[in-house]
Design an enzyme around this catalytic site. Structure first.
Site, PDB file in Angstrom:
ATOM      1  N   ASP A  31       0.943  -1.126   0.006  1.00 30.58           N
ATOM      2  CA  ASP A  31      -0.152  -0.086  -0.066  1.00 30.58           C
ATOM      3  C   ASP A  31       1.005   1.332  -0.053  1.00 30.58           C
ATOM      4  O   ASP A  31       2.035   1.255   0.751  1.00 30.58           O
ATOM      5  CB  ASP A  31      -0.851   0.114   1.210  1.00 30.58           C
ATOM      6  CG  ASP A  31      -2.351   0.758   0.904  1.00 30.58           C
ATOM      7  OD1 ASP A  31      -3.186   0.315   0.773  1.00 30.58           O
ATOM      8  OD2 ASP A  31      -2.177   2.072   1.067  1.00 30.58           O
ATOM      9  N   LYS A  36      -0.519   3.528   7.245  1.00 36.61           N
ATOM     10  CA  LYS A  36      -1.379   2.163   6.986  1.00 36.61           C
ATOM     11  C   LYS A  36      -0.487   0.742   7.070  1.00 36.61           C
ATOM     12  O   LYS A  36      -0.856  -0.008   7.880  1.00 36.61           O
ATOM     13  CB  LYS A  36      -2.499   2.201   5.815  1.00 36.61           C
ATOM     14  CG  LYS A  36      -3.283   0.975   5.749  1.00 36.61           C
ATOM     15  CD  LYS A  36      -4.339   1.169   4.688  1.00 36.61           C
ATOM     16  CE  LYS A  36      -5.479   1.872   4.777  1.00 36.61           C
ATOM     17  NZ  LYS A  36      -6.348   1.649   3.384  1.00 36.61           N
ATOM     18  N   GLU A 154     -14.638  -9.075  -6.816  1.00 39.95           N
ATOM     19  CA  GLU A 154     -15.035  -9.168  -5.502  1.00 39.95           C
ATOM     20  C   GLU A 154     -16.293  -8.888  -5.087  1.00 39.95           C
ATOM     21  O   GLU A 154     -16.880  -7.909  -5.572  1.00 39.95           O
ATOM     22  CB  GLU A 154     -13.983  -8.623  -4.660  1.00 39.95           C
ATOM     23  CG  GLU A 154     -14.238  -8.893  -3.099  1.00 39.95           C
ATOM     24  CD  GLU A 154     -14.200 -10.414  -2.719  1.00 39.95           C
ATOM     25  OE1 GLU A 154     -13.206 -10.932  -3.085  1.00 39.95           O
ATOM     26  OE2 GLU A 154     -15.178 -10.807  -2.055  1.00 39.95           O
ATOM     27  N   LEU A 156     -17.364  -9.462  -1.841  1.00 37.99           N
ATOM     28  CA  LEU A 156     -17.926  -9.526  -0.332  1.00 37.99           C
ATOM     29  C   LEU A 156     -18.831  -8.309   0.183  1.00 37.99           C
ATOM     30  O   LEU A 156     -18.840  -7.462  -0.652  1.00 37.99           O
ATOM     31  CB  LEU A 156     -16.489  -9.411   0.277  1.00 37.99           C
ATOM     32  CG  LEU A 156     -15.817  -7.949   0.365  1.00 37.99           C
ATOM     33  CD1 LEU A 156     -16.216  -6.964   1.161  1.00 37.99           C
ATOM     34  CD2 LEU A 156     -14.264  -8.212   0.446  1.00 37.99           C
ATOM     35  N   ARG A 157     -19.446  -8.346   1.194  1.00 39.48           N
ATOM     36  CA  ARG A 157     -20.029  -7.539   1.730  1.00 39.48           C
ATOM     37  C   ARG A 157     -19.466  -6.872   3.130  1.00 39.48           C
ATOM     38  O   ARG A 157     -19.110  -7.703   3.980  1.00 39.48           O
ATOM     39  CB  ARG A 157     -21.463  -7.938   2.444  1.00 39.48           C
ATOM     40  CG  ARG A 157     -22.538  -8.570   1.185  1.00 39.48           C
ATOM     41  CD  ARG A 157     -23.477  -9.342   1.437  1.00 39.48           C
ATOM     42  NE  ARG A 157     -22.855 -10.524   2.096  1.00 39.48           N
ATOM     43  CZ  ARG A 157     -23.613 -11.526   2.700  1.00 39.48           C
ATOM     44  NH1 ARG A 157     -24.992 -11.337   3.085  1.00 39.48           N
ATOM     45  NH2 ARG A 157     -23.010 -12.738   3.292  1.00 39.48           N
ATOM     46  N   ASN A 211     -24.234  -5.924  -8.813  1.00 40.78           N
ATOM     47  CA  ASN A 211     -24.596  -4.662  -7.950  1.00 40.78           C
ATOM     48  C   ASN A 211     -25.879  -3.930  -8.371  1.00 40.78           C
ATOM     49  O   ASN A 211     -26.670  -3.619  -7.666  1.00 40.78           O
ATOM     50  CB  ASN A 211     -23.453  -3.709  -7.856  1.00 40.78           C
ATOM     51  CG  ASN A 211     -22.337  -4.238  -6.563  1.00 40.78           C
ATOM     52  OD1 ASN A 211     -22.735  -5.363  -6.031  1.00 40.78           O
ATOM     53  ND2 ASN A 211     -21.088  -3.587  -6.396  1.00 40.78           N
ATOM     54  N   CYS A 263     -19.624   0.952  -2.466  1.00 41.23           N
ATOM     55  CA  CYS A 263     -19.825   0.160  -3.923  1.00 41.23           C
ATOM     56  C   CYS A 263     -21.220   0.400  -4.552  1.00 41.23           C
ATOM     57  O   CYS A 263     -21.300   0.749  -5.698  1.00 41.23           O
ATOM     58  CB  CYS A 263     -19.860  -1.139  -3.634  1.00 41.23           C
ATOM     59  SG  CYS A 263     -18.088  -1.642  -2.979  1.00 41.23           S
ATOM     60  N   ARG A 330     -18.619   5.760   3.617  1.00 38.20           N
ATOM     61  CA  ARG A 330     -18.590   6.150   2.395  1.00 38.20           C
ATOM     62  C   ARG A 330     -19.817   6.384   1.781  1.00 38.20           C
ATOM     63  O   ARG A 330     -20.584   5.133   1.975  1.00 38.20           O
ATOM     64  CB  ARG A 330     -17.469   5.554   1.390  1.00 38.20           C
ATOM     65  CG  ARG A 330     -16.006   5.647   1.832  1.00 38.20           C
ATOM     66  CD  ARG A 330     -15.041   4.862   0.904  1.00 38.20           C
ATOM     67  NE  ARG A 330     -15.222   3.331   1.508  1.00 38.20           N
ATOM     68  CZ  ARG A 330     -14.336   2.706   0.804  1.00 38.20           C
ATOM     69  NH1 ARG A 330     -13.612   2.910  -0.020  1.00 38.20           N
ATOM     70  NH2 ARG A 330     -14.284   1.521   1.345  1.00 38.20           N
TER      71      ARG A 330
HETATM   72  P1  NAD Z   1     -10.305   1.110   0.051  1.00 38.32           P
HETATM   73  O1  NAD Z   1     -10.085   2.535  -0.630  1.00 38.32           O
HETATM   74  O2  NAD Z   1     -10.627   0.947   1.383  1.00 38.32           O
HETATM   75  O3  NAD Z   1      -8.687   0.529  -0.396  1.00 38.32           O
HETATM   76  C1  NAD Z   1      -7.810   0.953  -1.389  1.00 38.32           C
HETATM   77  C2  NAD Z   1      -6.390   0.971  -0.831  1.00 38.32           C
HETATM   78  O4  NAD Z   1      -5.577   1.111  -2.073  1.00 38.32           O
HETATM   79  C3  NAD Z   1      -6.136   2.181   0.165  1.00 38.32           C
HETATM   80  O5  NAD Z   1      -5.462   1.659   1.276  1.00 38.32           O
HETATM   81  C4  NAD Z   1      -4.943   2.861  -0.597  1.00 38.32           C
HETATM   82  O6  NAD Z   1      -4.159   3.532   0.009  1.00 38.32           O
HETATM   83  C5  NAD Z   1      -4.607   1.925  -1.600  1.00 38.32           C
HETATM   84  N1  NAD Z   1      -3.943   2.319  -2.903  1.00 38.32           N
HETATM   85  C6  NAD Z   1      -4.352   3.425  -3.596  1.00 38.32           C
HETATM   86  N2  NAD Z   1      -3.511   3.434  -4.849  1.00 38.32           N
HETATM   87  C7  NAD Z   1      -2.660   2.773  -4.668  1.00 38.32           C
HETATM   88  C8  NAD Z   1      -1.305   2.366  -5.545  1.00 38.32           C
HETATM   89  N3  NAD Z   1      -1.154   3.076  -6.544  1.00 38.32           N
HETATM   90  N4  NAD Z   1      -0.562   1.449  -4.899  1.00 38.32           N
HETATM   91  C9  NAD Z   1      -0.662   1.036  -3.513  1.00 38.32           C
HETATM   92  N5  NAD Z   1      -1.708   1.081  -2.839  1.00 38.32           N
HETATM   93  C10 NAD Z   1      -2.716   2.121  -3.376  1.00 38.32           C
HETATM   94  O7  NAD Z   1     -11.007   0.244  -1.080  1.00 38.32           O
HETATM   95  P2  NAD Z   1     -11.835  -0.980  -0.955  1.00 38.32           P
HETATM   96  O8  NAD Z   1     -13.214  -0.777  -0.378  1.00 38.32           O
HETATM   97  O9  NAD Z   1     -10.912  -1.871  -0.480  1.00 38.32           O
HETATM   98  O10 NAD Z   1     -12.340  -1.104  -2.592  1.00 38.32           O
HETATM   99  C11 NAD Z   1     -11.110  -1.618  -3.303  1.00 38.32           C
HETATM  100  C12 NAD Z   1     -11.878  -1.984  -4.683  1.00 38.32           C
HETATM  101  O11 NAD Z   1     -12.742  -3.059  -4.475  1.00 38.32           O
HETATM  102  C13 NAD Z   1     -12.788  -1.094  -5.627  1.00 38.32           C
HETATM  103  O12 NAD Z   1     -12.659  -1.239  -6.825  1.00 38.32           O
HETATM  104  C14 NAD Z   1     -14.064  -1.150  -5.031  1.00 38.32           C
HETATM  105  O13 NAD Z   1     -15.380  -0.921  -5.691  1.00 38.32           O
HETATM  106  C15 NAD Z   1     -14.067  -2.753  -4.995  1.00 38.32           C
HETATM  107  N6  NAD Z   1     -14.867  -3.814  -3.963  1.00 38.32           N
HETATM  108  C16 NAD Z   1     -15.208  -3.088  -2.799  1.00 38.32           C
HETATM  109  C17 NAD Z   1     -16.019  -3.747  -1.902  1.00 38.32           C
HETATM  110  C18 NAD Z   1     -16.445  -3.293  -0.661  1.00 38.32           C
HETATM  111  O14 NAD Z   1     -17.155  -3.778   0.275  1.00 38.32           O
HETATM  112  N7  NAD Z   1     -15.342  -2.273  -0.031  1.00 38.32           N
HETATM  113  C19 NAD Z   1     -16.569  -5.009  -2.297  1.00 38.32           C
HETATM  114  C20 NAD Z   1     -16.297  -5.381  -3.531  1.00 38.32           C
HETATM  115  C21 NAD Z   1     -15.433  -4.804  -4.434  1.00 38.32           C
END
Ligand code: NAD
Length: 460
Positions: A31, A36, A154, A156-157, A211, A263, A330
């Site tokens: 990350d 973090k 993914e 997940l919920r 979704n 999402c 969010r």
């Molecule tokens: P998030 O914002 O919680 O996490 C993203 C992470 O990526 C952050 O920690 C950020 O610092 C890091 N990051 C950003 N750019 C980076 C880079 N260039 N290199 C390294 N790290 C980097 O996002 P999330 O909720 O985990 O969602 C991630 C993806 O999964 C999204 O596309 C989202 O739509 C999808 N998704 C989310 C969920 C959910 O419930 N949150 C469920 C299914 C799919």
């Protein structure tokens, strides 16, 4: 067992990394947020997600899970690289792909020339993204490097992410090269979950369509709730009655104040954008989003009617996270609702079991942040229940009534029973449920008396 790099350690990436380590793989999470990564190395889970902290500890102690800010440390030795960075909503409504682009280029520069690496798109990315990631990798990589791109969206919920990842309903894999998809499938231990292998774009659309379908069900039942409310019918029984039909099923039919989170809103919006760009007029998706916006507003207007105006009133808001069992704010309905209440002149006293720290950063300083639901209710003119945390089901409602200046409760998630609330002396309104008047209501002109549409008006 495989060597895996996971890029992005947020809700999806941290879950993915921890679960793959639990399966026995060696995983390095990357990350670009140094703070973090430092917390993760110390075993301090930066997000609230049941079971994740324990799994993180197990992975770290077993030596199968580590974290870094350096792509080189993780990608050069990895056989599989999962992209899990965020894809938020861009100003045009589509997905903002800047983080995916950055990640793809950074991965490309580190690809080992001596063997094939499989790059797995787990972030939710619009159709065509598999090709985009492949092109960016190709631009950056050593010409000898061999790689394949697989889409593995993914599902997940939040709130049950660990369970959803350990026991998925299905594993969707899209690839131009079927053998690459099969290698990714082999990372998951044998499960009963069907594995669906498609081409890249089909897999990408499966995620958006899933979704979009769920949000459509939510907006559908919220529209039915409005009709029920106007006619004095009960949407909960309507949902039960239709959900027993095997063609319909019971899920995602809880009427309320609509969907939020990281999402649903952005993915519905992104699919609408994709559809519009592709010259397919996405009427249904537009309506789904419009109904969702109205569902949030309806809680505030209901409260406004019940209190005879919000100006100068104090409202206790119970629940801030976009849903229970998460601290994620969010697109949380509570944020819009609180802003609108404040714009109408109300003072807000807020409480959430998990999201208070995050909420302090986002809410105006005038919002009183309370340590529990009772403190929030103290001296308030009304309670607005926004998120259906279990702890709100077990409250001492007699105590709540005594703490309130007026016993008014608007239940945005239909947690309570209208008859019981009336019996306790509350002026209570749910979503799409018939109004049951308490003794106080009958004598209180500002109770926002609700009269169902009369038979004569229905032109029967
Ligand atoms: P998030 O914002 O919680 O996490 C993203 C992470 O990526 C952050 O920690 C950020 O610092 C890091 N990051 C950003 N750019 C980076 C880079 N260039 N290199 C390294 N790290 C980097 O996002 P999330 O909720 O985990 O969602 C991630 C993806 O999964 C999204 O596309 C989202 O739509 C999808 N998704 C989310 C969920 C959910 O419930 N949150 C469920 C299914 C799919």
């Amino acid at each position: 067992m495989a060597n895996i790099a996971v890029i992005g350690c947020g809700y999806v990436g941290l879950g993915t990394a921890s679960v793959f380590a639990e399966f026995g793989h060696t995983v390095v999470g990357v990350d670009n947020d140094e703070a973090k990564v430092a917390r993760l190395r110390d075993g301090d889970c930066p997000i609230f997600e049941p079971g994740l902290q324990e799994m993180l500890h197990r992975g770290l102690h077993a030596g199968r899970l580590s974290f870094t800010t350096e792509y080189a440390d993780a990608v050069q030795t990895a056989e599989f690289v999962f992209i899990c960075v965020s894809t938020p909503c861009a100003p045009h409504g589509g997905a903002d792909m800047q983080y995916v682009r950055q990640a793809a280029r950074s991965i490309g520069r580190q690809l080992a020339p001596e063997r094939r690496t499989i790059i797995v798109n787990k972030s939710t990315m619009p159709p065509g993204s598999g090709d985009l990631v492949g092109a960016l990798l190709g631009e950056e990589a050593d010409p000898r490097a061999r790689f394949a791109v697989v889409a593995n969206p993914e599902f997940l919920r939040e709130g049950s992410a660990v369970r959803d990842m350990l026991e998925p309903d299905r594993i969707v894999l899209g690839a131009a090269d079927c053998s690459a998809a099969e290698s990714v499938a082999a990372l998951y231990p044998a499960t009963d979950a069907p594995v669906v292998i498609t081409d890249l774009r089909t897999a990408e659309i499966i995620k958006y369509a899933a979704n979009a379908f769920l949000t459509t069900r939510i907006s559908f039942i919220n529209e039915i709730a409005q009709i029920c409310e106007a006619l004095g019918a009960d949407v909960r029984h309507v949902a039960h009655g239709i959900g027993l039909d095997k063609r319909i099923g019971p899920h995602f039919l809880n009427a309320g104040i609509g969907f939020g989170g990281s999402c649903f809103p952005k993915d519905a919006q992104a699919l609408e954008y994709i559809g519009a760009v592709a010259n397919c007029y996405p009427r249904l998706l537009r309506s789904v989003l419009e109904i969702n916006r109205d569902s949030r507003r309806s809680l505030v207007s209901k409260l406004d009617r019940m209190l005879g105006g919000l100006d100068g009133r104090t409202v206790a808001v119970w629940g801030l996270a976009f849903k229970p069992n998460t601290d994620d704010l969010r697109e949380a309905p509570a944020l819009d609702i609180i802003r609108e209440m404040i714009a109408c002149g109300a003072r807000v006293r807020a409480y959430d079991p998990a999201a208070m720290d995050a909420a302090r950063q986002l809410l105006p300083p005038s919002v009183a942040m309370c340590s529990d639901a009772y403190e929030a209710a103290e001296g308030a003119d009304a309670v607005a229940l926004v998120t259906e945390w279990n702890e709100f089901r077990g409250l001492d409602l007699v105590r709540v009534r005594e703490l309130l200046r007026r016993p008014v409760l608007v239940d945005g998630r239909n947690v309570y029973d209208a008859h019981e609330m009336a019996a306790l002396g509350f002026t209570y309104r749910g979503v799409g449920v018939p109004v049951v008047e308490s003794i106080e209501d009958r004598t209180d002109e500002a109770a926002g008396a609700h009269v169902p549409v009369a038979v004569g008006q229905l032109a029967l």
